[in-house]
Design a protein around this motif. Structure first.
Motif, PDB file in Angstrom:
ATOM      1  N   GLY B   2       0.968  -1.222  -0.174  1.00  0.00           N
ATOM      2  CA  GLY B   2      -0.002  -0.026  -0.048  1.00  0.00           C
ATOM      3  C   GLY B   2       0.858   1.254   0.110  1.00  0.00           C
ATOM      4  O   GLY B   2       1.936   1.452  -0.466  1.00  0.00           O
ATOM      5  N   SER B   3       0.416   2.172   0.615  1.00  0.00           N
ATOM      6  CA  SER B   3       0.911   3.537   0.319  1.00  0.00           C
ATOM      7  C   SER B   3       1.051   4.159   1.948  1.00  0.00           C
ATOM      8  O   SER B   3       1.016   5.281   2.031  1.00  0.00           O
ATOM      9  N   GLY B   4       1.392   3.097   2.664  1.00  0.00           N
ATOM     10  CA  GLY B   4       1.749   3.432   4.206  1.00  0.00           C
ATOM     11  C   GLY B   4       2.800   4.209   4.272  1.00  0.00           C
ATOM     12  O   GLY B   4       3.671   4.378   3.302  1.00  0.00           O
ATOM     13  N   ASN B   5       3.186   4.964   5.443  1.00  0.00           N
ATOM     14  CA  ASN B   5       4.706   5.568   5.647  1.00  0.00           C
ATOM     15  C   ASN B   5       5.679   4.686   6.076  1.00  0.00           C
ATOM     16  O   ASN B   5       6.674   5.134   6.434  1.00  0.00           O
ATOM     17  N   GLY B   6       5.499   3.254   6.179  1.00  0.00           N
ATOM     18  CA  GLY B   6       6.350   2.469   6.498  1.00  0.00           C
ATOM     19  C   GLY B   6       6.535   2.192   7.935  1.00  0.00           C
ATOM     20  O   GLY B   6       7.676   1.691   8.360  1.00  0.00           O
ATOM     21  N   GLU B   7       5.622   2.962   8.956  1.00  0.00           N
ATOM     22  CA  GLU B   7       5.799   2.784  10.439  1.00  0.00           C
ATOM     23  C   GLU B   7       5.442   1.611  10.652  1.00  0.00           C
ATOM     24  O   GLU B   7       4.758   0.869  10.255  1.00  0.00           O
ATOM     25  N   LEU B   8       6.255   0.894  11.670  1.00  0.00           N
ATOM     26  CA  LEU B   8       6.119  -0.203  12.219  1.00  0.00           C
ATOM     27  C   LEU B   8       5.683  -0.070  13.630  1.00  0.00           C
ATOM     28  O   LEU B   8       6.267   0.643  14.446  1.00  0.00           O
ATOM     29  N   LEU B   9       4.635  -1.002  14.296  1.00  0.00           N
ATOM     30  CA  LEU B   9       4.346  -0.899  15.557  1.00  0.00           C
ATOM     31  C   LEU B   9       4.627  -2.110  16.534  1.00  0.00           C
ATOM     32  O   LEU B   9       4.690  -3.264  16.071  1.00  0.00           O
ATOM     33  N   ASN B  10       4.862  -1.561  17.662  1.00  0.00           N
ATOM     34  CA  ASN B  10       5.208  -2.598  18.627  1.00  0.00           C
ATOM     35  C   ASN B  10       3.976  -2.600  19.599  1.00  0.00           C
ATOM     36  O   ASN B  10       3.759  -1.705  20.211  1.00  0.00           O
ATOM     37  N   LEU B  11       3.161  -3.797  19.565  1.00  0.00           N
ATOM     38  CA  LEU B  11       2.026  -3.791  20.558  1.00  0.00           C
ATOM     39  C   LEU B  11       1.687  -4.854  21.363  1.00  0.00           C
ATOM     40  O   LEU B  11       2.631  -6.130  21.392  1.00  0.00           O
ATOM     41  N   THR B  12       1.015  -4.425  22.571  1.00  0.00           N
ATOM     42  CA  THR B  12       0.833  -5.614  23.367  1.00  0.00           C
ATOM     43  C   THR B  12      -0.585  -5.929  23.291  1.00  0.00           C
ATOM     44  O   THR B  12      -1.699  -5.037  23.280  1.00  0.00           O
ATOM     45  N   SER B  36       3.037  -3.613  10.491  1.00  0.00           N
ATOM     46  CA  SER B  36       2.815  -2.565   9.570  1.00  0.00           C
ATOM     47  C   SER B  36       1.389  -1.777   9.935  1.00  0.00           C
ATOM     48  O   SER B  36       0.391  -2.403  10.083  1.00  0.00           O
ATOM     49  N   THR B  37       1.479  -0.571   9.732  1.00  0.00           N
ATOM     50  CA  THR B  37       0.260   0.318   9.850  1.00  0.00           C
ATOM     51  C   THR B  37      -0.639   0.012   8.683  1.00  0.00           C
ATOM     52  O   THR B  37      -1.796   0.202   8.565  1.00  0.00           O
ATOM     53  N   ASP B  38      -0.244  -0.726   7.596  1.00  0.00           N
ATOM     54  CA  ASP B  38      -0.917  -0.989   6.407  1.00  0.00           C
ATOM     55  C   ASP B  38      -1.994  -2.163   6.582  1.00  0.00           C
ATOM     56  O   ASP B  38      -2.689  -2.708   5.818  1.00  0.00           O
ATOM     57  N   MET B  39      -1.353  -3.078   7.590  1.00  0.00           N
ATOM     58  CA  MET B  39      -2.051  -4.394   7.808  1.00  0.00           C
ATOM     59  C   MET B  39      -3.547  -4.074   8.338  1.00  0.00           C
ATOM     60  O   MET B  39      -3.843  -3.135   9.034  1.00  0.00           O
ATOM     61  N   SER B  40      -4.418  -5.072   8.024  1.00  0.00           N
ATOM     62  CA  SER B  40      -5.529  -4.975   8.795  1.00  0.00           C
ATOM     63  C   SER B  40      -5.549  -5.410  10.123  1.00  0.00           C
ATOM     64  O   SER B  40      -4.697  -6.273  10.300  1.00  0.00           O
ATOM     65  N   PHE B  41      -6.621  -5.317  10.869  1.00  0.00           N
ATOM     66  CA  PHE B  41      -6.559  -5.862  12.208  1.00  0.00           C
ATOM     67  C   PHE B  41      -6.603  -7.339  12.306  1.00  0.00           C
ATOM     68  O   PHE B  41      -5.924  -8.127  12.984  1.00  0.00           O
ATOM     69  N   VAL B  47      -0.607 -12.788  11.690  1.00  0.00           N
ATOM     70  CA  VAL B  47       0.879 -12.517  11.939  1.00  0.00           C
ATOM     71  C   VAL B  47       0.895 -13.252  13.496  1.00  0.00           C
ATOM     72  O   VAL B  47       1.943 -13.948  13.794  1.00  0.00           O
ATOM     73  N   LEU B  48       0.050 -12.872  14.437  1.00  0.00           N
ATOM     74  CA  LEU B  48       0.066 -13.501  15.572  1.00  0.00           C
ATOM     75  C   LEU B  48      -0.014 -14.919  15.690  1.00  0.00           C
ATOM     76  O   LEU B  48       0.648 -15.802  16.409  1.00  0.00           O
ATOM     77  N   GLN B  93     -12.055  -4.498   8.090  1.00  0.00           N
ATOM     78  CA  GLN B  93     -11.675  -3.129   7.584  1.00  0.00           C
ATOM     79  C   GLN B  93     -10.759  -2.226   8.323  1.00  0.00           C
ATOM     80  O   GLN B  93     -10.729  -0.923   7.867  1.00  0.00           O
ATOM     81  N   LEU B  94     -10.812  -2.430   9.414  1.00  0.00           N
ATOM     82  CA  LEU B  94     -10.157  -1.729  10.525  1.00  0.00           C
ATOM     83  C   LEU B  94      -8.526  -2.014  10.222  1.00  0.00           C
ATOM     84  O   LEU B  94      -8.143  -3.210  10.093  1.00  0.00           O
ATOM     85  N   HIS B  95      -7.750  -0.600   9.913  1.00  0.00           N
ATOM     86  CA  HIS B  95      -6.461  -0.848   9.881  1.00  0.00           C
ATOM     87  C   HIS B  95      -5.425  -0.514  11.162  1.00  0.00           C
ATOM     88  O   HIS B  95      -5.913   0.237  11.986  1.00  0.00           O
ATOM     89  N   MET B  96      -4.212  -1.131  11.068  1.00  0.00           N
ATOM     90  CA  MET B  96      -3.394  -0.802  12.131  1.00  0.00           C
ATOM     91  C   MET B  96      -2.846   0.519  12.307  1.00  0.00           C
ATOM     92  O   MET B  96      -2.476   0.971  13.449  1.00  0.00           O
ATOM     93  N   ARG B  97      -3.155   1.471  11.167  1.00  0.00           N
ATOM     94  CA  ARG B  97      -2.634   2.784  11.317  1.00  0.00           C
ATOM     95  C   ARG B  97      -3.805   3.628  12.363  1.00  0.00           C
ATOM     96  O   ARG B  97      -3.484   4.638  12.705  1.00  0.00           O
ATOM     97  N   SER B  98      -4.953   2.858  12.826  1.00  0.00           N
ATOM     98  CA  SER B  98      -5.792   3.368  13.784  1.00  0.00           C
ATOM     99  C   SER B  98      -5.114   3.208  15.321  1.00  0.00           C
ATOM    100  O   SER B  98      -5.874   3.667  16.222  1.00  0.00           O
TER     101      SER B  98
END
Ligand code: SF4
Ligand code: FES
Lengths: 224, 254
Positions: B2-12, B36-41, B47-48, B93-98
């Protein structure tokens, strides 16, 4: 109407809505009569109104219907609340209720309980005295002096505080209840629903405000 | 991607785990790195799950099918809201950028007595099917198909019916409601047919039966908080609930 209807979820809600609207109509009458104290004439006009209410048989009969409506509203609410608790036996770890609804729409049971407690206090202050234990003498017009009871009751600060807080509860209870009753009865219309909602908001603020003014102004000595 | 900004998240992630409908269940905590923030929930959950499988642990069960917001299968209660923090989207349809880096996300199944947990985050929404089966159908003529334009339908009725028909039976309305009420779902299904000429034959019977089935399934009673409408991914309107009430009162009175 069939028995099945009254047992259905929508039927029970209809009972809540109809008794709610009935109680709202009572508030209008009660507020109107009490507002006679704003004449600030030592309660003469108010006592005339109160005497009429106390001795008119139609009003007395209406009082019985009023209590019946109130009790029905309370019992039905209890039944609905118990059923609603059962509908979610395991709760959520985290609930973000404010994201999707107002706190007062979710707290009708709590607000209603506060109002019931207030009502018991309120009835012992006035209704029990006027109907059973007797009022302190007569005013200049020879009317039973309910106004004098108001005067003594509202010299106590705690009473004024409790009454004012109760009117805040009433405002929030009405803020949800007024429009909710129309929604439950299916009275929804593109043109009229916004109007009903606006009237509901105005009603929910104005009526409790006028009621709250009574103890406050009497305590402050503005109304003598 | 996609067109994400390439940001990667570390989450609990705090996820509900439950072996089966009878087991007790509890929360399990997982750390995820480099999401990736482009991933859907749901992709984040994939991945998990891959991670869990590679560690020889059991994957988390969750419902999903179309992953494009039309089937209604995905059903996660995320940080206190069904389908997560965004308005009018399904979980798929919820994305990780949220979400923000370092967030803790609590994921729970729909909670309703009528939606028993099958496993982990998957719940049994058969109650909805039984409500539909009780009356959510129309009679049709047999024989040759009629010309569609034979039946005149006012544009407004067609539009309202269509927007009610947008309900994907996901159950988020029930999950969101403090009373666990299914009124929004049932009202959409009743409205969709009551508004059209084709729905008139069973109109009265339909509402009576569907409301009865709804009550028997154990859903709670509506108190008009409006949480359902606010959380519905298809923006089904509360006007439908008013219509359902009207239909029910009308059908019971006559
Ligand atoms: S009304 Fe909305 S929230 Fe409820 S089942 Fe249908 S689509 Fe889902
Ligand atoms: S998976 Fe189909 S709507 Fe989300």
């Amino acid at each position: 109407m069939s028995q099945g209807f009254l047992k259905s979820s929508i039927g029970k809600k209809t009972v809540m809505a109809l008794t709610g609207i009935f109680l709202i109509s009572f508030l209008v009458v009660h507020c109107f009569i009490n507002s006679l104290i704003f004449f600030n004439d030592g309660g003469l006009t108010f006592n005339t109104g109160a005497n009429f209410m106390a001795h008119n048989w139609l009003i007395r009969a209406g009082e019985l219907v009023l209590f019946a409506g109130l009790i029905l509203h309370i019992i039905q609410a209890l039944i609905l609340t118990i059923e609603n608790r059962k509908a979610r036996p395991i709760g959520y770890e985290m609930v973000n209720g404010n994201a999707n609804s107002s706190w007062y729409s979710r707290s009708m049971g709590l607000l209603g309980t506060l109002l019931l407690i207030f009502l018991i206090i309120h009835l012992t202050h006035f209704w029990v005295k006027s109907r059973f234990t007797g009022l302190p003498g007569e005013d200049a017009n020879g009317h039973e002096n309910l106004y004098a009871v108001m005067q003594t009751t509202f010299t106590m600060l705690w009473v004024v505080v409790v009454y004012t807080l109760a009117m805040v509860s009433l405002a929030y209870h009405l803020l949800h209840g007024f429009q909710s009753a129309f929604q439950t009865l299916g009275l929804n219309h593109k043109k009229y629903t916004p109007l009903i909602k606006n009237i509901g908001v105005a009603f929910s603020i104005i009526i409790p405000f006028i009621f709250a003014l009574m103890p406050i102004l009497m305590y402050a000595g503005v109304i003598k | 991607m996609g067109s994400g900004n390439g940001e990667l998240l570390n989450l609990t992630l705090k996820v509900w785990r439950q072996k089966n409908s009878k087991a007790k269940g509890s929360f399990e905590t997982h750390q995820l790195k480099g999401i990736s923030t482009d991933m859907s929930f749901l992709e984040m959950f994939d991945v998990l799950n891959e991670k869990l499988i590679s560690e020889n642990k059991e994957a988390i069960a969750f419902d999903h099918d179309c992953r494009e917001g039309i089937c209604g299968m995905c059903s996660m209660y995320i940080n206190g809201r069904p389908h997560g923090p965004k308005h009018a989207v399904t979980t798929c349809q919820l994305h990780m950028r949220s979400f923000k880096n370092g967030d803790t996300i609590i994921v729970e199944p729909w909670r309703s007595i009528a939606f028993p947990v099958i496993k982990d985050l998957a719940v049994d929404r058969g109650a909805f099917d039984r409500i539909i089966a009780s009356g959510g159908y129309v009679s049709v003529n047999t024989g040759n198909a009629q010309d569609a334009n034979n039946i005149l339908i006012p544009k407004t009725a067609a539009d309202e019916s269509f927007s009610a028909a947008a309900c994907i039976a996901c159950g988020a309305c029930v999950a969101a409601c403090k009373n666990g009420s299914a009124m929004l779902f049932v009202s959409a299904k009743v409205s969709q047919l009551a508004l059209l000429p084709q729905g008139q034959v069973e109109r009265k019977e339909r509402v009576l039966k569907m409301v009865q089935q709804m009550d028997e399934e154990g859903f709670g009673n509506c108190t008009n908080t409006g949480a359902c409408e606010a959380e519905c991914p298809k923006e089904i309107s509360l006007e439908n609930i008013a219509r359902l009430n009207r239909e029910m009162i009308g059908a019971s009175l006559t």
